[in-house]
Design an enzyme around this catalytic site. Structure first.
Site, short mmCIF file in Angstrom:
data_model
loop_
_atom_site.label_atom_id
_atom_site.label_comp_id
_atom_site.label_asym_id
_atom_site.label_seq_id
_atom_site.Cartn_x
_atom_site.Cartn_y
_atom_site.Cartn_z
N GLU A 95 40.33 -92.24 -81.64
CA GLU A 95 41.74 -92.01 -81.97
C GLU A 95 42.21 -90.65 -81.49
O GLU A 95 41.43 -89.71 -81.41
CB GLU A 95 41.95 -92.05 -83.49
CG GLU A 95 42.09 -93.45 -84.01
CD GLU A 95 42.58 -93.45 -85.45
OE1 GLU A 95 42.10 -94.31 -86.20
OE2 GLU A 95 43.41 -92.61 -85.82
N CYS A 116 46.07 -84.10 -80.48
CA CYS A 116 44.75 -83.79 -81.01
C CYS A 116 43.79 -84.82 -80.43
O CYS A 116 43.95 -86.01 -80.69
CB CYS A 116 44.83 -83.88 -82.54
SG CYS A 116 43.26 -83.75 -83.35
N CYS A 123 29.82 -88.14 -84.54
CA CYS A 123 29.46 -86.72 -84.47
C CYS A 123 28.07 -86.54 -85.06
O CYS A 123 27.74 -87.15 -86.08
CB CYS A 123 30.47 -85.86 -85.23
SG CYS A 123 30.13 -84.08 -85.06
N CYS A 127 28.80 -82.72 -91.09
CA CYS A 127 29.41 -81.91 -92.16
C CYS A 127 29.69 -82.85 -93.34
O CYS A 127 30.15 -83.97 -93.16
CB CYS A 127 30.69 -81.24 -91.66
SG CYS A 127 30.37 -80.20 -90.24
N CYS A 130 33.21 -84.61 -93.91
CA CYS A 130 33.92 -85.15 -92.74
C CYS A 130 33.53 -86.59 -92.46
O CYS A 130 32.35 -86.94 -92.52
CB CYS A 130 33.63 -84.27 -91.53
SG CYS A 130 34.35 -84.87 -90.01
N GLU A 171 32.25 -82.91 -81.78
CA GLU A 171 32.11 -81.45 -81.64
C GLU A 171 32.27 -81.11 -80.16
O GLU A 171 31.36 -81.37 -79.36
CB GLU A 171 30.74 -81.04 -82.19
CG GLU A 171 30.31 -79.61 -81.89
CD GLU A 171 31.34 -78.53 -82.23
OE1 GLU A 171 31.83 -78.48 -83.37
OE2 GLU A 171 31.65 -77.72 -81.32
N SER A 202 38.20 -76.37 -81.00
CA SER A 202 37.73 -76.11 -82.36
C SER A 202 36.24 -76.40 -82.45
O SER A 202 35.78 -77.43 -81.96
CB SER A 202 38.50 -77.01 -83.34
OG SER A 202 37.99 -76.88 -84.64
N SER A 225 35.72 -73.53 -87.36
CA SER A 225 35.76 -74.18 -88.67
C SER A 225 34.81 -73.44 -89.59
O SER A 225 33.60 -73.65 -89.53
CB SER A 225 35.34 -75.64 -88.54
OG SER A 225 36.26 -76.31 -87.73
N LEU A 226 35.33 -72.58 -90.44
CA LEU A 226 34.46 -71.74 -91.27
C LEU A 226 34.15 -72.44 -92.60
O LEU A 226 33.01 -72.71 -92.91
CB LEU A 226 35.10 -70.37 -91.49
CG LEU A 226 34.14 -69.26 -91.87
CD1 LEU A 226 33.07 -69.05 -90.82
CD2 LEU A 226 34.88 -67.93 -92.11
N HIS A 227 35.16 -72.71 -93.37
CA HIS A 227 35.05 -73.54 -94.59
C HIS A 227 34.18 -72.98 -95.70
O HIS A 227 34.00 -73.61 -96.74
CB HIS A 227 34.58 -74.96 -94.28
CG HIS A 227 35.35 -75.65 -93.19
ND1 HIS A 227 36.66 -75.37 -92.90
CD2 HIS A 227 34.97 -76.62 -92.32
CE1 HIS A 227 37.06 -76.14 -91.89
NE2 HIS A 227 36.07 -76.90 -91.52
N CYS A 344 47.94 -95.29 -92.31
CA CYS A 344 46.62 -94.92 -91.84
C CYS A 344 45.54 -95.78 -92.48
O CYS A 344 44.66 -96.28 -91.80
CB CYS A 344 46.39 -93.45 -92.19
SG CYS A 344 45.14 -92.68 -91.23
N1 SAH Z 1 33.89 -80.59 -84.60
C1 SAH Z 1 34.92 -79.64 -84.47
C2 SAH Z 1 36.27 -80.24 -84.13
C3 SAH Z 1 36.62 -81.53 -84.79
S1 SAH Z 1 36.88 -81.46 -86.53
C4 SAH Z 1 35.00 -78.79 -85.73
O1 SAH Z 1 34.32 -79.10 -86.70
O2 SAH Z 1 35.73 -77.80 -85.71
C5 SAH Z 1 38.47 -80.66 -86.58
C6 SAH Z 1 38.76 -80.02 -87.90
O3 SAH Z 1 38.98 -81.03 -88.90
C7 SAH Z 1 37.66 -79.14 -88.42
O4 SAH Z 1 38.15 -77.90 -88.89
C8 SAH Z 1 37.10 -79.96 -89.54
O5 SAH Z 1 36.39 -79.20 -90.45
C9 SAH Z 1 38.36 -80.60 -90.09
N2 SAH Z 1 38.14 -81.71 -91.02
C10 SAH Z 1 37.15 -82.62 -91.00
N3 SAH Z 1 37.26 -83.46 -92.05
C11 SAH Z 1 38.36 -83.07 -92.75
C12 SAH Z 1 39.00 -83.55 -93.94
N4 SAH Z 1 38.56 -84.61 -94.58
N5 SAH Z 1 40.11 -82.89 -94.38
C13 SAH Z 1 40.59 -81.82 -93.69
N6 SAH Z 1 40.02 -81.35 -92.55
C14 SAH Z 1 38.92 -81.96 -92.09
FE1 SF4 Z 2 31.51 -83.08 -86.58
FE2 SF4 Z 2 33.51 -81.29 -86.79
FE3 SF4 Z 2 33.30 -83.37 -88.50
FE4 SF4 Z 2 31.53 -81.38 -88.63
S1 SF4 Z 2 33.76 -81.23 -89.01
S2 SF4 Z 2 31.05 -83.60 -88.70
S3 SF4 Z 2 31.30 -80.86 -86.48
S4 SF4 Z 2 33.70 -83.47 -86.31
#
Ligand code: SAH
Ligand code: SF4
Length: 377
Positions: A95, A116, A123, A127, A130, A171, A202, A225-227, A344
């Site tokens: 998507e 985007c 992936c 994480c 995600c 990623e 990202s 993506s720090l989080h 969605c």
């Molecule tokens: N893998 C890369 C890019 C794809 S994810 C990365 O991790 O940065 C893009 C962004 O979406 C990242 O910041 C990721 O942490 C965020 N993301 C993933 N799942 C999410 C969710 N459920 N709610 C909000 N942001 C989310």
């Molecule tokens: Fe992959 Fe980015 Fe999702 Fe982490 S946040 S699982 S690196 S897509």
């Protein structure tokens, strides 16, 4: 040569195309004619390239294919965020999201018509919050499959894309070569002509690849993506942190900033009771100060099957205010709601009913979570 073995012509750079033409004993200016057909006139078959002699068109068609990804669903409507579900040639689904206009976070005054894009099917980084990693990793996208997401969206929407974020499924820095190749094609004047400063990559924190990206001549923007502001919190969320901890990641960012003379952005999802405390906010401010980074706060979007949730509005605002007290340029996405969220879930359900096995993360969440904001303050 079977169709599957043919090189997709949209994966080639102009110089490479010139060399291919030399091998076919053709003058190199033909390369410019071909890229103009591909990226300007958007030809989908060599027969359409009517200013090339027929014999050349036939030989090109023998050697190359012109890829095209099928749009199988679109949700959302003109002037709203729209999601596009694509079927790749091997049947995998990915998507992309089109965001018509939003305040600038990464680019210039106003980021308009942002797409985007996805870079992988699934992936491998897993994480915990995600949806992308839920079904593991299938494969890297090829450069032409990344470029084709933009071409297909421009065709479907009639919009000209002028801003790009690599924040879809996958990623990007783990598919470095194809992503960089796609970026060159997307950025080139003979390609899609999107300015490098309007392209944001990202990453979840692949420190060595951040350094590698710093050595690339193109001035693409970097979002990290720090989080989590401490290793204890980040380890809970992102397995990559056990390989490259926060200090290793931040020093790779230091290097990137020194090489590129650019500001980076921290993406920080707010997850209730996990990373949204005042302590985390204060420590995040310290990291942001060290790098002169911007912070983009994103309230967590729920993913079915996962138990994480977003903090209350008050907590989100408090977290933001702490960053601002420290003088950090920070934004918080404030959801406006809207039809896209319901649609969605519908998209996902319908796709599942059809037996598709690997829908993109956005369709597996109940909301779009491309981190480009819809409405920020
Ligand atoms: N893998 C890369 C890019 C794809 S994810 C990365 O991790 O940065 C893009 C962004 O979406 C990242 O910041 C990721 O942490 C965020 N993301 C993933 N799942 C999410 C969710 N459920 N709610 C909000 N942001 C989310
Ligand atoms: Fe992959 Fe980015 Fe999702 Fe982490 S946040 S699982 S690196 S897509």
């Amino acid at each position: 040569m079977t169709r599957a073995e043919k090189i997709d012509i949209k994966s080639l750079l102009l110089d490479e195309l010139r060399k291919e033409l030399q091998q076919l004993a053709e003058p190199s200016y033909r390369a410019g004619q071909i890229t103009s057909w591909l990226y300007y006139k958007r030809a989908r078959a060599f027969e359409e390239m009517t200013d090339l002699p027929k014999s050349i068109r036939a030989r090109l068609a023998e050697r190359f294919s012109i890829g095209n990804i099928d749009v199988i669903r679109v949700i959302g409507s003109r002037d709203t965020t729209r999601k596009f579900l694509f079927r790749l040639r091997d049947g995998n689904l990915i998507e992309s999201v089109l965001i018509p206009a939003s305040p600038a976070l990464y680019g210039g005054k106003s980021d308009r018509r942002t797409v985007c894009v996805s870079t992988q099917v699934g992936c491998a980084f897993g994480c915990k919050f995600c949806a992308s990693g839920l079904e593991g990793f299938s494969r890297n996208l090829r450069a032409n499959e990344i470029v084709d997401q933009i071409i297909a969206i421009e065709r479907e929407s009639g919009a000209r894309i002028d801003n790009l974020v690599f924040m879809g499924m996958g990623e990007p820095l783990a598919n470095f070569d194809s992503v960089m190749r796609a970026i060159r094609i997307i950025n080139a004047p003979w390609g899609l002509g999107v300015g490098a400063r309007h392209i944001t990559v990202s990453t979840s924190g692949l420190a060595p690849q951040i350094r590698k990206l710093a050595a690339e001549p193109l001035q693409v923007r970097l979002a990290v993506s720090l989080h989590g502001a401490t290793d204890v919190v980040r380890n809970q969320l992102m397995p990559i942190n056990r390989r490259y901890n926060i200090e290793t990641l931040l020093s790779a960012c230091d290097y990137y900033i020194a090489r590129k003379k650019q500001q980076v952005t921290f993406e920080y999802i707010l997850i209730a009771g996990v990373n949204d405390s005042n302590d985390q906010a204060n420590l995040l401010a310290v990291h942001a100060q060290r790098l002169s980074a911007k912070v983009n706060l994103i309230p967590y979007n729920r993913v079915e099957d996962l138990s994480w949730s977003r903090p209350s509005q008050d907590r989100q605002e408090k977290f933001l205010s702490i960053l601002r007290v420290h003088g950090i340029p920070a934004t918080l996405r404030r959801e406006k709601g809207g039809d896209i969220e319901a649609a969605c879930g519908q998209l996902r359900l319908q796709t599942k009913r059809e037996g598709a096995s690997s829908a993109c993360p956005e369709s597996r969440s109940t909301k779009i979570f491309c981190t480009q904001p819809k409405a920020d303050v």
